[in-house]
Design an enzyme around this catalytic site. Structure first.
Site, short mmCIF file in Angstrom:
data_model
loop_
_atom_site.label_atom_id
_atom_site.label_comp_id
_atom_site.label_asym_id
_atom_site.label_seq_id
_atom_site.Cartn_x
_atom_site.Cartn_y
_atom_site.Cartn_z
N LYS A 62 20.98 35.43 31.29
CA LYS A 62 21.56 36.63 30.94
C LYS A 62 21.41 37.11 29.46
O LYS A 62 21.36 37.85 29.49
CB LYS A 62 23.34 35.85 31.31
CG LYS A 62 23.29 35.72 32.65
CD LYS A 62 24.76 36.35 33.20
CE LYS A 62 25.37 36.35 34.45
NZ LYS A 62 26.19 36.17 34.98
N LYS A 104 17.01 37.15 43.29
CA LYS A 104 19.19 37.30 44.34
C LYS A 104 19.80 37.72 44.03
O LYS A 104 20.03 39.22 43.22
CB LYS A 104 19.96 35.92 43.09
CG LYS A 104 21.07 35.54 43.67
CD LYS A 104 21.48 34.28 42.39
CE LYS A 104 22.23 35.07 41.50
NZ LYS A 104 23.75 34.72 41.05
N LYS A 154 25.68 40.94 41.62
CA LYS A 154 26.99 42.04 40.83
C LYS A 154 26.35 42.65 40.31
O LYS A 154 26.39 44.13 40.60
CB LYS A 154 28.13 40.85 40.52
CG LYS A 154 28.81 40.18 41.35
CD LYS A 154 29.97 40.34 40.66
CE LYS A 154 30.83 39.41 41.74
NZ LYS A 154 30.49 37.47 40.79
N1 AQP Z 1 22.94 35.29 45.68
C1 AQP Z 1 23.97 34.71 45.80
N2 AQP Z 1 23.73 33.84 46.81
C2 AQP Z 1 24.60 32.86 47.23
N3 AQP Z 1 26.00 32.60 46.28
C3 AQP Z 1 25.74 33.48 45.78
N4 AQP Z 1 26.85 33.27 44.73
C4 AQP Z 1 26.79 34.88 43.66
N5 AQP Z 1 25.73 35.20 43.89
C5 AQP Z 1 25.26 34.30 45.17
C6 AQP Z 1 27.72 32.10 44.27
O1 AQP Z 1 28.90 32.69 43.61
C7 AQP Z 1 30.21 31.90 43.36
C8 AQP Z 1 30.28 32.67 42.67
O2 AQP Z 1 29.40 33.56 41.73
P1 AQP Z 1 29.97 34.12 40.59
O3 AQP Z 1 30.90 35.92 40.85
O4 AQP Z 1 31.03 33.43 40.18
O5 AQP Z 1 28.69 34.22 39.58
P2 AQP Z 1 27.29 34.92 39.39
O6 AQP Z 1 26.17 33.57 40.35
O7 AQP Z 1 26.96 35.37 38.43
O8 AQP Z 1 27.61 35.88 40.56
P3 AQP Z 1 26.78 37.29 41.03
O9 AQP Z 1 26.84 38.26 41.62
O10 AQP Z 1 24.84 36.89 40.86
O11 AQP Z 1 27.20 37.73 39.57
P4 AQP Z 1 26.09 38.43 38.19
O12 AQP Z 1 25.58 39.36 38.58
O13 AQP Z 1 27.05 38.23 37.20
O14 AQP Z 1 25.32 37.57 38.01
C9 AQP Z 1 28.87 31.31 43.09
O15 AQP Z 1 29.82 29.49 44.21
C10 AQP Z 1 27.64 31.87 42.79
O16 AQP Z 1 26.74 30.66 43.81
#
Ligand code: AQP
Length: 342
Positions: A118, A201, A204
Site C-alpha cells: 500500500k 487479489k 476494493k
Molecule cells: N479478495 C479477497 N478474498 C478473500 N478475502 C478477502 N478479504 C479482502 N479481500 C479478499 C477479506 O475481507 C476482510 C476485510 O478486508 P478489509 O476490507 O478490512 O481489508 P482489505 O483486505 O484491505 O480489503 P480490500 O478489498 O483488499 O481493500 P483494499 O483494496 O483497500 O486493500 C478481511 O478478512 C480480508 O482478508
C-alpha cells in the site's frame, strides 16, 4: 493461565473503505455468519479507524460504515446474536493500540506485505497510521481476549503479528494475560482473485470495477462481469491438479464452490470437461441467486438509517462492557496509576 483458560470468543472486522465485494463476502463475511453459533460469542466490527489510514471523504466514510452494517445484517448477522458496532465508538481499541505501539518493533511493521504494497515506493508520504495498522488490528482482537479470528488469506501475516505482540507483552510483563489467537482461514475461497487478472487479489481499491463483484451490483451487472471474466480456452479439468497454472479458471471454480458450499473437487466432478461458455452462465445464475437477496436487503436497510445507528450504538455499548475491564487490567499490568478497577 494457559490458552485453554480463555473463553472461546470470535472477533473480526471489515473496513468501510468502499464497496463490500465478493472477496470480502466469501473470505470473511460469510464465515462470520457461519461462526454465529449459540455456543460462541461473536463480535464483528466496522473498522473505521483503519479505513482512515488512507484518505476517506468524511461523508463517504459515514455512508460506507452504515452500508457495511447493512451488509453485515443482510448477509445473516443478527444484532441480537452478534455484537455489531463501528470501531470508533469503542475508544478502548485506540487506547490498547498505543500500548501495543510500544510493544511492537519497527522491524516487525516494516516486514508487513500490506504496508509494502500500500505504501509502495512512496513510504515517506504514507500516513503513520498505515504503518501502525497491524498494531491497531492486534488491539481490535486482544481488547476482547478474542481466541478465533475469521479472515481471508491476505490477513494471515497480520494475525501472526498479533500473536507476536501478545507473546511479547505476556513475556515482558511476566503475565499470561493476552490469548494467543487462532486465525480461522477456511473455506473454498480464502483468496478471491480479480476477475481481470488471476494473479491479483479482488480488492476494493482496484481501479477497474470489472475486476470485482460488488455486493450492491444488480443481477445484470453480476452476469456481465462473470461473462467478461478473463479465462483461458481450455475446458474445465475433472481433477484439481488440472487447475495448476490456470489461476483464472481456478478462481471461478473456487467462487462457484464457496457460493454453493461445496469443495472445488465437487465442482469439478460436476463440470469437468465443460467449456467456460457453459460454466460461466451457471456461475452467474448461482451468484445472482445468492447475492441478489443480500443486495436488496442492504438497500432496504439503507432506507432505515436511524435504525442502523441505533444498532451500532447498542453494539458499541455491549462491546465496551467487555473491553473496558480488559483495558483497565492492561493499564494496571503496565503500571499506570489510577487504573485499578472498582
Ligand atoms: N479478495 C479477497 N478474498 C478473500 N478475502 C478477502 N478479504 C479482502 N479481500 C479478499 C477479506 O475481507 C476482510 C476485510 O478486508 P478489509 O476490507 O478490512 O481489508 P482489505 O483486505 O484491505 O480489503 P480490500 O478489498 O483488499 O481493500 P483494499 O483494496 O483497500 O486493500 C478481511 O478478512 C480480508 O482478508
Amino acid at each position: 493461565m494457559t490458552e485453554t483458560q480463555f473463553t472461546p470468543r470470535v472477533f473480526s472486522g471489515i473496513q468501510p473503505s468502499g464497496n463490500l465485494h465478493l472477496g470480502n463476502y466469501l473470505g470473511a463475511l460469510k464465515r462470520f455468519v457461519d461462526m454465529q453459533q449459540p455456543d460462541m460469542e461473536t463480535i464483528y466490527c466496522m473498522v473505521d479507524l483503519h479505513a482512515i489510514t488512507v484518505w476517506q471523504d468524511p461523508k463517504e466514510l459515514a455512508h460506507s460504515t452504515r452500508e457495511l452494517c447493512a451488509g453485515f445484517i443482510a448477509a445473516g448477522l443478527d444484532p441480537e446474536k452478534s455484537i455489531l458496532f463501528n470501531q470508533s465508538q469503542v475508544p478502548e481499541h485506540a487506547q490498547l493500540a498505543w500500548i501495543f505501539n510500544c510493544v511492537a518493533r519497527m522491524g516487525w511493521m516494516q516486514r508487513m506485505t500490506q504496508w509494502k504494497d500500500k505504501a509502495g515506493k512512496n513510504q515517506q508520504n504514507a500516513s503513520l497510521g498505515l504503518f501502525a495498522y497491524p498494531s491497531l488490528m492486534a488491539a481490535d482482537i486482544l481488547i476482547y481476549h478474542a481466541t478465533h479470528v475469521p479472515v481471508g488469506d491476505d490477513q494471515k501475516q497480520h494475525l501472526e503479528l498479533t500473536r507476536d505482540i501478545a507473546i511479547k507483552f505476556n513475556h515482558d510483563y511476566g503475565v499470561d494475560f493476552f490469548p494467543i489467537t487462532e486465525p480461522v482461514i477456511e473455506g473454498a475461497a480464502t483468496r478471491v482473485m480479480s476477475l481481470r487478472d488471476g494473479s491479483k487479489k479482488m480488492s476494493k481499491s482496484d481501479p477497474s470495477d470489472m475486476s470485482r463483484i460488488n455486493m450492491t451490483d444488480d443481477a445484470d451487472t453480476i452476469a456481465k462481469k462473470i461473462r467478461k471474466a478473463k479465462t483461458d480456452p481450455e475446458a474445465l479439468p475433472s481433477e484439481l491438479d488440472g487447475l495448476d497454472e490456470r489461476p483464472e479458471a481456478r478462481n471461478l471454480v473456487n467462487i462457484y464452490a464457496a457460493l454453493s458450499d461445496q469443495t472445488a473437487e465437487q465442482v469439478l466432478t460436476e463440470f469437468g470437461g465443460k467449456q467456460f461458455g457453459e460454466f460461466k452462465p451457471m456461475l452467474a445464475e448461482l451468484a445472482v441467486s445468492k447475492l441478489s437477496p443480500i443486495s436488496s436487503e442492504m438497500a432496504r436497510l439503507m432506507g432505515e438509517e436511524a435504525e442502523i445507528d441505533r444498532i451500532l450504538a447498542k453494539g458499541a455499548e455491549k462491546a465496551r462492557a467487555i473491553a473496558t475491564p480488559i483495558l483497565q487490567q492492561t493499564y494496571e499490568i503496565v503500571g499506570m496509576v489510577g487504573a485499578k478497577q472498582g
